[in-house]
Design a protein around this motif. Structure first.
Motif, PDB file in Angstrom:
ATOM      1  N   GLN A 182     -21.844 -53.271  -4.318  1.00 28.65           N
ATOM      2  CA  GLN A 182     -21.772 -53.260  -2.856  1.00 28.65           C
ATOM      3  C   GLN A 182     -20.534 -54.012  -2.382  1.00 28.65           C
ATOM      4  O   GLN A 182     -19.821 -53.568  -1.495  1.00 28.65           O
ATOM      5  N   ALA A 183     -20.281 -55.157  -3.011  1.00 30.08           N
ATOM      6  CA  ALA A 183     -19.138 -55.975  -2.610  1.00 30.08           C
ATOM      7  C   ALA A 183     -17.843 -55.218  -2.837  1.00 30.08           C
ATOM      8  O   ALA A 183     -16.930 -55.239  -2.011  1.00 30.08           O
ATOM      9  N   THR A 184     -17.751 -54.530  -3.949  1.00 32.80           N
ATOM     10  CA  THR A 184     -16.531 -53.784  -4.257  1.00 32.80           C
ATOM     11  C   THR A 184     -16.338 -52.654  -3.262  1.00 32.80           C
ATOM     12  O   THR A 184     -15.232 -52.375  -2.808  1.00 32.80           O
ATOM     13  N   PHE A 185     -17.447 -51.991  -2.954  1.00 30.04           N
ATOM     14  CA  PHE A 185     -17.363 -50.878  -2.012  1.00 30.04           C
ATOM     15  C   PHE A 185     -16.839 -51.361  -0.660  1.00 30.04           C
ATOM     16  O   PHE A 185     -15.940 -50.780  -0.073  1.00 30.04           O
ATOM     17  N   VAL A 186     -17.409 -52.456  -0.207  1.00 34.48           N
ATOM     18  CA  VAL A 186     -17.009 -52.998   1.091  1.00 34.48           C
ATOM     19  C   VAL A 186     -15.543 -53.422   1.053  1.00 34.48           C
ATOM     20  O   VAL A 186     -14.772 -53.185   1.978  1.00 34.48           O
TER      21      VAL A 186
END
Ligand code: SF4
Ligand code: FES
Length: 201
Positions: A182-186
């Motif tokens: 999720q962090a990478t996507f954001v």
């Protein structure tokens, strides 16, 4: 398809040919810890947490339950002092990357793993490959992949594909054992001008 009988943790278990030891064990209510396994994906054998002792033709070997096919008269042990020690070390290495991962914390309690045993590493990904393989094998989009090698290896979205495909999918997000995905996507979203600003754009 035929059936075979094997022994897992002193329990006689019947399984269909073609099943893995992990599937046979879970069908019989015997739990084996996993981090890179997904029932819809091909075995990847990256995390090694499902390691079990397998006795066959008078020899005992360690092998990964998620990839080992059942055969008649196998004898499998899912817990022993040696297995627990291996799992503890694997978990401590992973906790150095992702100390806040809930699933790692749960397993750490069970195997007495110390999250501070190894020096912290600047990455939250444990390289289980679930996100990459799910996008490739199930969604057939290849919007996320591994980049770099060795200790630098990590995952990254491919902005040109992700900007078109990911907002309305995001099926890989809940698969991530560390929530790094999720962090990478954001992050990718924030950095890439080609990303849309929300769903259905
Ligand atoms: S981002 Fe998460 S799901 Fe993807 S490889 Fe890393 S730990 Fe696994
Ligand atoms: S679950 Fe078997 S190696 Fe990861």
């Amino acid at each position: 398809m035929g059936e075979v009988t094997l022994t897992i943790d002193n329990k006689k278990v019947t399984a269909s040919e073609g099943m893995t030891v992990l599937e046979a064990a879970r069908n019989a209510g015997i739990d084996i810890p996993t981090l890179c396994y997904h029932e819809k994906l091909k075995p990847y054998t990256a995390c090694r947490l499902c390691m079990v002792e397998i006795e066959s033709r008078g020899r005992t070997n360690l092998d990964t339950a998620c990839s080992y096919p059942v055969t008649a008269n196998l004898v499998v042990r899912t817990r022993s002092a040696n297995i627990d020690k291996i799992r503890k070390t694997i978990l401590e290495l992973m906790l150095a990357h992702a100390p806040d991962s809930p699933i790692l914390q749960d397993y750490a309690k069970e195997y007495s793993a110390n999250k501070d045993h190894f020096e912290k590493q600047p990455s939250f990904c444990i390289l289980c490959g679930l996100c990459v393989r799910y996008c490739n094998e199930i969604k057939k989009k290849n919007a996320i992949d591994f980049i770099d090698k060795g200790v630098e290896r990590e995952i990254s979205f491919v902005p040109e594909i992700a900007s078109k495909e990911c907002w309305n999918c995001r099926e890989c997000f809940p698969l991530c054992p560390t929530e790094y995905l999720q962090a990478t996507f954001v992050l990718t979203e924030a950095l890439s001008p080609s990303f849309p600003t929300g769903p259905d754009k």
